[in-house]
Design a protein around this motif. Structure first.
Motif, mmCIF file in Angstrom:
data_model
loop_
_atom_site.group_PDB
_atom_site.id
_atom_site.type_symbol
_atom_site.label_atom_id
_atom_site.label_comp_id
_atom_site.label_asym_id
_atom_site.label_seq_id
_atom_site.Cartn_x
_atom_site.Cartn_y
_atom_site.Cartn_z
ATOM 1 N N ARG A 145 0.838 -1.186 0.000
ATOM 2 C CA ARG A 145 0.000 0.000 0.000
ATOM 3 C C ARG A 145 0.878 1.241 0.000
ATOM 4 N NH1 ARG A 145 -2.847 -2.932 -1.962
ATOM 5 N NH2 ARG A 145 -4.866 -3.759 -1.257
ATOM 6 N N ALA A 146 0.309 2.360 -0.414
ATOM 7 C CA ALA A 146 1.074 3.580 -0.603
ATOM 8 C C ALA A 146 1.517 4.187 0.723
ATOM 9 C CB ALA A 146 0.243 4.591 -1.384
ATOM 10 N N GLU A 147 2.682 4.811 0.685
ATOM 11 C CA GLU A 147 3.197 5.566 1.824
ATOM 12 C C GLU A 147 3.837 6.840 1.300
ATOM 13 O OE1 GLU A 147 5.881 3.259 4.233
ATOM 14 O OE2 GLU A 147 4.859 1.399 3.728
ATOM 15 N N LEU A 148 3.771 7.893 2.089
ATOM 16 C CA LEU A 148 4.388 9.163 1.725
ATOM 17 C C LEU A 148 5.374 9.551 2.822
ATOM 18 C CD1 LEU A 148 4.469 11.493 -0.312
ATOM 19 C CD2 LEU A 148 2.640 12.601 0.979
ATOM 20 N N HIS A 149 6.611 9.797 2.426
ATOM 21 C CA HIS A 149 7.684 10.063 3.392
ATOM 22 C C HIS A 149 8.277 11.456 3.167
ATOM 23 C CE1 HIS A 149 8.260 5.778 4.738
ATOM 24 N NE2 HIS A 149 7.519 5.623 3.672
#
Length: 431
Positions: A304-308
């Motif tokens: 699933r998508a993650e934003l860092h």
């Protein structure tokens, strides 16, 4: 317009059609949108009646009455399947690549699709991919070409070169298989020759002009597809190696990724459109761009998508840029894993109309991006296949004469250091 042929591309969000003359000049184009249905996070389907059965005919008609094509050809995404009745009308959802009901690409998605569809409609007249539904609607016979059939493995057995009876399905329920560029009838009510059709990615390959060692064909569609041209066969873990259909002796190494338009439209839609560039090259976060899993290299539908790297200096423009860079970083990783030294990117597909995407591809990879002149590459390639069926051409490889570059996008040196730094972080979080 005696030698005008039409190519029709059943895509994820629309059916595109182009009419091209013998020089590859597009004399008419049409687009018929349809809905991409996502009933659950791991499912993706079409209303197959609207998108596959009715859409191609609407697109052909929308080209205008002045267009009287000598031949037509339909290409589509793979794999796909629906159950149909005796009239060829779909009775189940049109299942698409990446849907969890396929069980994952490693298991052969079509096998999972067939099992689910047959359970939903055990008394169906047939189980047909999108190309067969379209050809039956246009010409009266359910038929697909060898490339579309091959993509249906293991339901289509490469050893038997036919549909595999081991799945327990009456073989007459599957469509007939014909050759690429083979005439299989005429469009109902006209004298237009109907070609067997094919796979959308093959159509793109034929007319993109990515034919030399180190060329990288990037298809900027709903799915991101990256193919690196290689001089010899080399199998790379997590990637696919296939023959180059348009350049004899060459190979493509690469595969599909979910970091294409489906991800980009979702991610950029979270903040809305902005015309401003990011305030600073360093004020851009990093995505793991997998809201519905990933295909090539990772082969993990559960990612699933993650934003860092979000902080108070990141604005909407930086957020948007991060999404396009993620697509570029996925491209760069596939190129590096291919083992081929790249020389340029050839970008095709509807996404090339988005300058942010092509610029991010250049900046993220450090490669110049040659943008094709005709974004509807799959449809244009299908128009060439139609010429083959009409006897106007004798070689798929000759389609390279239709390849044209519309513009070149160079990497922006002001962004290279920041992009290299973010690519390192991308490899840490998105692998």
């Amino acid at each position: 317009m005696a030698e005008v042929t039409v190519g029709i591309d059943i895509g994820t969000t629309s059916v595109k059609a182009v009419a091209a003359d013998g020089d590859g000049t597009v004399v008419a184009r049409a687009r018929i949108p349809h809905k991409l249905l996502v009933p659950a996070p791991d499912r993706m389907e079409h209303d197959a009646n609207q998108a596959w059965r009715l859409g191609p005919g609407k697109a052909l008609k929308a080209l205008g009455s002045a267009i009287e094509p000598l031949a037509a050809s339909v290409v589509a995404m793979v794999p796909s399947i629906t159950a149909v009745d005796r009239r060829g009308i779909p009775r189940t959802p049109g299942l698409l690549y990446g849907d969890a009901r396929g069980g994952g690409a490693d298991a052969g998605e079509m096998a999972g699709f067939l099992r689910w569809t047959a359970a939903e409609a055990p008394d169906a007249h047939g189980y047909w991919p999108a190309q067969a539904v379209a050809n039956a609607a246009l010409g009266g016979e359910a038929v697909i070409d060898a490339s579309a059939a091959g993509s249906s493995a293991p339901v289509f057995s490469m050893d038997l070169w036919g549909w595999d009876p081991a799945f327990g399905i009456d073989l007459e329920r599957f469509p007939r298989v014909a050759g690429m560029g083979e005439a299989v009838g005429t469009v109902a009510g006209t004298g237009t020759i109907l070609d067997a059709g094919g796979v959308d990615a093959v159509g793109e390959q034929l007319v993109a002009g990515a034919d030399n060692d180190g060329d990288v064909l990037v298809m900027c569609g709903t799915t991101l597809i990256v193919w690196v041209v290689a001089p010899e066969w080399n199998e790379v873990d997590g990637l696919v190696t296939v023959p180059h259909m348009g350049a004899s002796g060459k190979q493509f190494i690469g595969g599909p990724s979910n970091a294409g338009g489906l991800f980009l439209n979702w991610a950029t839609g979270l903040v809305g459109k902005t015309t401003k560039p990011p305030a600073h090259a360093s004020r851009v976060p990093v995505w793991a761009p997998y809201p519905r899993g990933e295909r090539s290299l990772l082969a993990d539908p559960h990612r699933r998508a993650e934003l860092h790297g979000l902080d108070l200096t990141v604005d909407a423009a930086g957020f948007r840029r991060s999404a396009f860079e993620a697509s570029g970083f996925v491209t760069r990783r596939i190129i590096e894993r291919s083992g081929v030294t790249p020389r340029r990117i050839v970008a095709t597909g509807g996404g090339v109309r988005v300058p942010e995407w092509t610029q991010a591809l250049a900046d993220a990879t450090g490669l110049p991006v040659d943008v094709v002149a005709v974004p509807e590459g799959a449809a244009l390639g299908a128009a060439w296949m139609a010429r083959m069926a009409a006897g106007l051409e004798s070689s798929m490889g000759d389609a390279a004469r239709w390849a044209r570059v519309g513009q070149r996008v160079e990497p922006d040196p002001r962004w290279r250091a920041a992009c290299d730094d973010r690519y390192g972080r991308f490899l840490e979080i998105a692998s």
